[in-house]
Design a protein around this motif. Sequence first.
Motif, short mmCIF file in Angstrom:
data_model
loop_
_atom_site.label_atom_id
_atom_site.label_comp_id
_atom_site.label_asym_id
_atom_site.label_seq_id
_atom_site.Cartn_x
_atom_site.Cartn_y
_atom_site.Cartn_z
N HIS A 44 -49.00 27.77 17.16
CA HIS A 44 -49.36 27.68 15.77
C HIS A 44 -50.09 26.34 15.16
N SER A 45 -49.73 25.35 15.92
CA SER A 45 -50.48 23.98 15.85
C SER A 45 -51.84 23.98 16.31
N GLU A 46 -51.98 24.82 17.29
CA GLU A 46 -53.43 25.01 17.76
C GLU A 46 -54.21 25.65 16.55
N PRO A 52 -58.71 21.52 9.60
CA PRO A 52 -59.11 20.06 9.28
C PRO A 52 -60.43 19.78 10.03
N GLU A 53 -60.56 20.30 11.10
CA GLU A 53 -61.95 19.91 11.85
C GLU A 53 -63.06 20.79 11.54
N GLY A 54 -62.58 22.13 11.34
CA GLY A 54 -63.73 23.22 10.95
C GLY A 54 -64.33 22.72 9.65
N LEU A 128 -57.05 9.83 18.27
CA LEU A 128 -55.50 9.67 18.15
C LEU A 128 -55.04 11.01 18.45
N VAL A 129 -55.02 11.98 17.76
CA VAL A 129 -54.46 13.14 17.67
C VAL A 129 -54.46 13.96 18.92
N ASP A 130 -55.66 14.20 19.52
CA ASP A 130 -55.85 14.57 20.81
C ASP A 130 -55.42 13.89 21.88
N MET A 196 -48.19 8.82 15.14
CA MET A 196 -46.89 8.80 15.48
C MET A 196 -46.03 9.37 15.58
N MET A 197 -45.96 10.34 14.34
CA MET A 197 -44.82 11.38 14.01
C MET A 197 -45.07 12.55 14.90
N MET A 198 -46.17 12.90 15.40
CA MET A 198 -46.48 13.94 16.19
C MET A 198 -45.38 14.01 17.26
N PRO A 207 -32.37 17.04 17.54
CA PRO A 207 -31.63 17.97 18.10
C PRO A 207 -31.65 18.73 19.00
N ASN A 208 -32.99 18.88 19.66
CA ASN A 208 -33.42 19.73 20.46
C ASN A 208 -33.76 19.16 21.99
N SER A 209 -33.84 17.81 21.78
CA SER A 209 -34.34 17.23 22.98
C SER A 209 -33.34 17.13 24.15
N1 FAQ Z 1 -44.35 18.39 13.15
O1 FAQ Z 1 -35.48 18.24 18.14
P1 FAQ Z 1 -36.90 17.91 17.92
C1 FAQ Z 1 -52.34 19.61 19.11
C2 FAQ Z 1 -39.61 19.56 14.12
S1 FAQ Z 1 -50.93 20.48 19.52
C3 FAQ Z 1 -43.67 19.38 13.03
O2 FAQ Z 1 -37.28 16.65 18.45
P2 FAQ Z 1 -38.34 19.27 19.79
C4 FAQ Z 1 -53.66 20.24 19.74
C5 FAQ Z 1 -39.00 20.41 15.62
O3 FAQ Z 1 -39.86 21.44 15.82
C6 FAQ Z 1 -49.63 19.49 18.60
N2 FAQ Z 1 -42.36 19.67 13.37
O4 FAQ Z 1 -37.99 19.00 18.48
C7 FAQ Z 1 -54.66 20.05 18.64
C8 FAQ Z 1 -37.59 20.80 15.27
O5 FAQ Z 1 -37.60 21.61 14.11
P3 FAQ Z 1 -36.86 23.11 14.68
C9 FAQ Z 1 -48.39 20.23 18.72
C10 FAQ Z 1 -41.79 18.93 14.04
O6 FAQ Z 1 -38.93 20.65 19.75
C11 FAQ Z 1 -55.41 18.70 18.33
C12 FAQ Z 1 -37.20 19.33 14.52
O7 FAQ Z 1 -38.43 18.66 14.06
N3 FAQ Z 1 -47.91 19.96 20.18
O8 FAQ Z 1 -52.33 18.67 18.30
C13 FAQ Z 1 -42.64 17.83 14.80
O9 FAQ Z 1 -37.69 18.90 21.00
C14 FAQ Z 1 -56.09 18.48 17.63
C15 FAQ Z 1 -36.52 18.26 15.43
O10 FAQ Z 1 -37.40 17.91 16.44
C16 FAQ Z 1 -46.98 20.80 20.43
O11 FAQ Z 1 -46.29 21.77 19.99
C17 FAQ Z 1 -43.83 17.70 14.38
N4 FAQ Z 1 -44.73 16.63 14.74
O12 FAQ Z 1 -39.51 18.35 19.90
C18 FAQ Z 1 -54.97 21.06 18.03
C19 FAQ Z 1 -46.16 20.51 21.91
N5 FAQ Z 1 -41.77 17.20 15.53
O13 FAQ Z 1 -37.62 24.02 15.71
C20 FAQ Z 1 -56.11 20.80 17.11
C21 FAQ Z 1 -45.17 21.04 22.39
C22 FAQ Z 1 -40.58 17.59 15.82
O14 FAQ Z 1 -35.47 22.69 15.23
C23 FAQ Z 1 -56.69 19.76 17.16
N6 FAQ Z 1 -43.93 20.62 21.48
N7 FAQ Z 1 -40.68 18.67 14.65
O15 FAQ Z 1 -36.71 23.64 13.34
C24 FAQ Z 1 -43.06 19.81 22.03
O16 FAQ Z 1 -43.22 19.00 22.87
C25 FAQ Z 1 -41.92 19.70 20.95
O17 FAQ Z 1 -41.86 20.72 20.32
C26 FAQ Z 1 -41.99 18.45 19.98
C27 FAQ Z 1 -40.75 18.31 19.15
C28 FAQ Z 1 -42.18 16.97 20.80
C29 FAQ Z 1 -43.29 18.47 19.03
#
Ligand code: FAQ
Length: 314
Positions: A44-46, A52-54, A128-130, A196-198, A207-209
């Motif tokens: 979904h994030s992708e 925002p870039e489009g 930064l985001v990428d 930084m919040m990403m 909770p999930n780590s």
């Molecule tokens: N935003 O227990 P944790 C990109 C939620 S791709 C929203 O630490 P986890 C490419 C989390 O889901 C960017 N929600 O969770 C691009 C959990 O909620 P839930 C995306 C967030 O999963 C660039 C709750 O908070 N990348 O940017 C966020 O162990 C430019 C507790 O958190 C990925 O998805 C947040 N920032 O760690 C595209 C990478 N952070 O589900 C276009 C894969 C946390 O329990 C343009 N994902 N939450 O209800 C991961 O590595 C992990 O899922 C984390 C979160 C690190 C994102």
Amino acid sequence: MNNVADLEKNFDSKLEKNDFVEPKDWMPENYRKHLIRQISQHAHSEIIGMLPEGNWISRAPSLRAKMVLLAKVQDEGGHGLYLYTAAETLGASRDELLDALHTGKAKYSSIFNYPTLTWADIGAVGWLVDGAAIMNQVMLQRTSYGPYSRAMIRICKEESFHQRQGYEIMCHLSFGTEAQKEMAQDALNRWWFPTMMMFGPPDKDSPNSGQAIKWRIKRETNDELRQKFVDRTVEQAEFLGLTIPDKNLKWNEAKKGYDFSEPNWEEFYNVIKGNGPCNKERLEARNKAHADGAWVREAAMAYAEKKKENILAA
Ligand code: FAQ
């Protein structure tokens, strides 16, 4: 091997040996659910990240900049597709995943709920985001679920190009006129803390780590990755002559890394609850794109039906 204890033992031993778990292998139900949650949020994030870039494709300052941005945004769409496909191998249907996104039930990265106000924001997003996305995704190349790992290997290659695209824009602006440098600084000021919040909440509030690390889904924690990102990015900002907007940023010789301020976690939770600056706009745009694309899905289904009929008739 069919009793649950043996199956569990086999699964644990795979993780121990750093072998991949594959779609047809037995896996604990919670492992499957955890992966569907993470991979679908990532997908979904992708696709939300394309918005925002489009927003700047039609206003890119040159034909070259437009072509590069267009290619980047298309890549993000492709990343979404690989990731939805990886989630489907776990038994989740595409319709069900997209429905959760469109109705606001599913999460996607908080960062995409901030607006891209100037061309410098396109530079800051790429840099930064990428940059943060790569920091997180490099470790996911070694995640324990095979299809997710293989998707990440390809995605990381493309994300590196995206980061360069953003940094190149920041270089042009930072070494340009005073007004351009100000635009670059302003974009850095607005994107630093949301980036930084990403990485997600601090480890103590994540909770999930714990389980994700045990299952080798995540290979590094949110705080570890945030620290690595800061350490790498400071030097890049210095090269640009820009100032990271954090008065507490300071080299710490003992830990061989920077000390820095915590982002505003209240703002983070508010954004992921749906109350960020652009949440509503993003969901509306995504729902509209889905509705406008209905004819493509219908045509693809009609083609698939026809092909099936032909195969059965042959
Ligand atoms: N935003 O227990 P944790 C990109 C939620 S791709 C929203 O630490 P986890 C490419 C989390 O889901 C960017 N929600 O969770 C691009 C959990 O909620 P839930 C995306 C967030 O999963 C660039 C709750 O908070 N990348 O940017 C966020 O162990 C430019 C507790 O958190 C990925 O998805 C947040 N920032 O760690 C595209 C990478 N952070 O589900 C276009 C894969 C946390 O329990 C343009 N994902 N939450 O209800 C991961 O590595 C992990 O899922 C984390 C979160 C690190 C994102």
